[in-house]
Scaffold this active site. Structure first.
Site, short mmCIF file in Angstrom:
data_model
loop_
_atom_site.label_atom_id
_atom_site.label_comp_id
_atom_site.label_asym_id
_atom_site.label_seq_id
_atom_site.Cartn_x
_atom_site.Cartn_y
_atom_site.Cartn_z
N ASN A 185 27.85 55.39 34.70
CA ASN A 185 29.20 55.54 34.14
C ASN A 185 29.58 54.20 33.51
O ASN A 185 29.91 53.26 34.23
CB ASN A 185 30.15 55.93 35.28
CG ASN A 185 31.60 55.99 34.84
OD1 ASN A 185 31.90 55.93 33.65
ND2 ASN A 185 32.50 56.14 35.80
N LYS A 195 32.10 53.48 31.76
CA LYS A 195 33.56 53.29 31.74
C LYS A 195 33.99 52.73 30.38
O LYS A 195 33.40 53.09 29.36
CB LYS A 195 33.99 52.39 32.91
CG LYS A 195 33.46 52.93 34.25
CD LYS A 195 34.06 52.26 35.45
CE LYS A 195 33.44 52.86 36.71
NZ LYS A 195 33.99 52.31 37.94
N HIS A 227 37.09 61.59 38.43
CA HIS A 227 36.82 60.20 38.82
C HIS A 227 38.10 59.56 39.36
O HIS A 227 39.19 59.82 38.86
CB HIS A 227 36.28 59.40 37.63
CG HIS A 227 35.73 58.07 38.05
ND1 HIS A 227 36.55 57.00 38.30
CD2 HIS A 227 34.46 57.68 38.32
CE1 HIS A 227 35.78 55.98 38.70
NE2 HIS A 227 34.52 56.37 38.71
N GLU A 284 39.39 56.76 39.01
CA GLU A 284 40.21 56.01 38.05
C GLU A 284 41.08 56.97 37.23
O GLU A 284 42.20 56.63 36.85
CB GLU A 284 39.30 55.15 37.14
CG GLU A 284 38.76 53.97 37.93
CD GLU A 284 37.38 53.48 37.50
OE1 GLU A 284 36.94 53.76 36.38
OE2 GLU A 284 36.73 52.80 38.33
N GLU A 314 32.51 59.35 46.05
CA GLU A 314 32.76 57.95 45.71
C GLU A 314 33.96 57.44 46.51
O GLU A 314 35.11 57.63 46.10
CB GLU A 314 33.06 57.83 44.21
CG GLU A 314 31.94 58.29 43.33
CD GLU A 314 32.02 57.64 41.94
OE1 GLU A 314 31.11 56.90 41.59
OE2 GLU A 314 33.02 57.86 41.25
N GLY A 363 33.58 49.38 42.47
CA GLY A 363 33.81 48.12 41.77
C GLY A 363 34.19 46.97 42.69
O GLY A 363 34.63 45.92 42.24
N SER A 404 29.63 50.73 44.19
CA SER A 404 28.86 49.49 44.37
C SER A 404 27.41 49.72 44.74
O SER A 404 26.82 48.94 45.49
CB SER A 404 29.56 48.57 45.39
OG SER A 404 30.84 48.19 44.90
P1 PGA Z 1 30.70 50.90 40.70
O1 PGA Z 1 31.40 52.20 40.07
O2 PGA Z 1 29.23 51.21 40.79
O3 PGA Z 1 30.99 49.80 39.71
O4 PGA Z 1 31.31 50.68 42.01
C1 PGA Z 1 31.00 53.50 40.44
C2 PGA Z 1 31.85 54.52 39.70
O5 PGA Z 1 33.03 54.28 39.49
O6 PGA Z 1 31.36 55.59 39.30
#
Ligand code: PGA
Length: 251
Positions: free
Chosen positions: A10, A12, A96, A98, A168, A174, A214
């Site tokens: 992803n 983003k 997601h 976010e 997740e 992140g 992460s």
């Molecule tokens: P990250 O993000 O690996 O940077 O923690 C995962 C995601 O949001 O799909």
């Protein structure tokens, strides 16, 4: 059992156009495990070109990071599932954290997005996961089961064949803090149980459940070794070709 192994990146709101093409090309040129389906989720504006790239290699696909809950019409700035399908893109991310957190997407909208996506022959990667406060108050299982049930319960088994799940935990996205393999396995087994209660054992044993938060080359192997973890949804580490390839090769 016919569960697919999947590693998805992803991207983003990252990369310029040349960076996006370079990243896709570098990953596709590397030696990667051919038992794993690889999916790139670039920003919408680069989706067409990245899709043209992946058409040249088997087991590589693209997905959109979002799609509209509406079919078409006067929805300025939105991108429909038909549009995504019309460029040969096969997947879409829905739910997601976010999108839930910063764009206030609710269960009703997520359901409509999935309906649109499935109607227009896209595979859905449906994301869910608890916040840190929910885990600390031991409400993580309840939260995840609610998120799954409220969005998925009215779909049928055939539709579920085109849905991939991505657990997740929000506290791991992140942040550099990953769920331990035990925490991931415990939740993935719970998710499979929840899907079994809703749709029966055949759907539950065949659905792929990805871990996200992460995930990196140092922890992917342990996570992917868990019985109910079928791959990863990778954010930060998917922006470095080398790291992403190492994660793919962690199976
Ligand atoms: P990250 O993000 O690996 O940077 O923690 C995962 C995601 O949001 O799909």
């Amino acid at each position: 059992m016919n569960r697919k192994k999947i590693v998805a990146g992803n991207w983003k709101m990252n990369t310029s156009f040349p960076e996006a093409i370079k990243l896709a090309k570098e990953i596709m040129a590397a030696q990667t495990n051919d038992e794993v389906i690889k999916i790139f989720f670039p920003p919408h504006i680069f989706l067409h070109e990245v899709t043209e790239q992946v058409k040249q290699k088997t087991l590589f696909f693209t997905g959109a990071q979002n799609c509209s809950e509406f079919e078409k019409g006067a929805y300025t700035g939105e991108i429909s599932a038909t549009m995504i399908n019309s460029i040969g893109c096969k997947y879409v991310l829905v739910g997601h954290s976010e999108r839930r957190l910063y764009f206030n997407e609710n269960a009703h909208q997520l359901k409509s997005k999935i309906e649109q996506a499935l109607k227009h022959n896209l595979h859905v990667v449906f994301c869910f996961g608890e916040q840190l406060s929910e885990r600390k108050s031991n409400l993580h299982v309840e939260t995840v089961n609610r998120q799954l049930t409220e969005v998925l319960e009215n779909f049928n088994g055939e539709q579920l064949n085109n849905i991939i799940l991505a657990y997740e935990p929000v506290w791991a996205i992140g942040t550099g803090e990953t769920a331990s393999p035990q925490q991931a396995q415990e939740m993935h087994a719970n998710v499979r149980d929840c899907i079994e209660k809703l749709f029966g054992s055949s759907i539950a044993s065949n659905i792929s459940i990805l871990y996200g938060g992460s995930c990196n080359p140092a922890n992917a192997k342990e996570l992917f070794a868990c019985k109910d973890v079928d791959g990863g949804l990778i954010g930060g580490a998917s922006l470095k070709a080398d790291d992403f390839c190492k994660i793919i090769n962690s199976f």
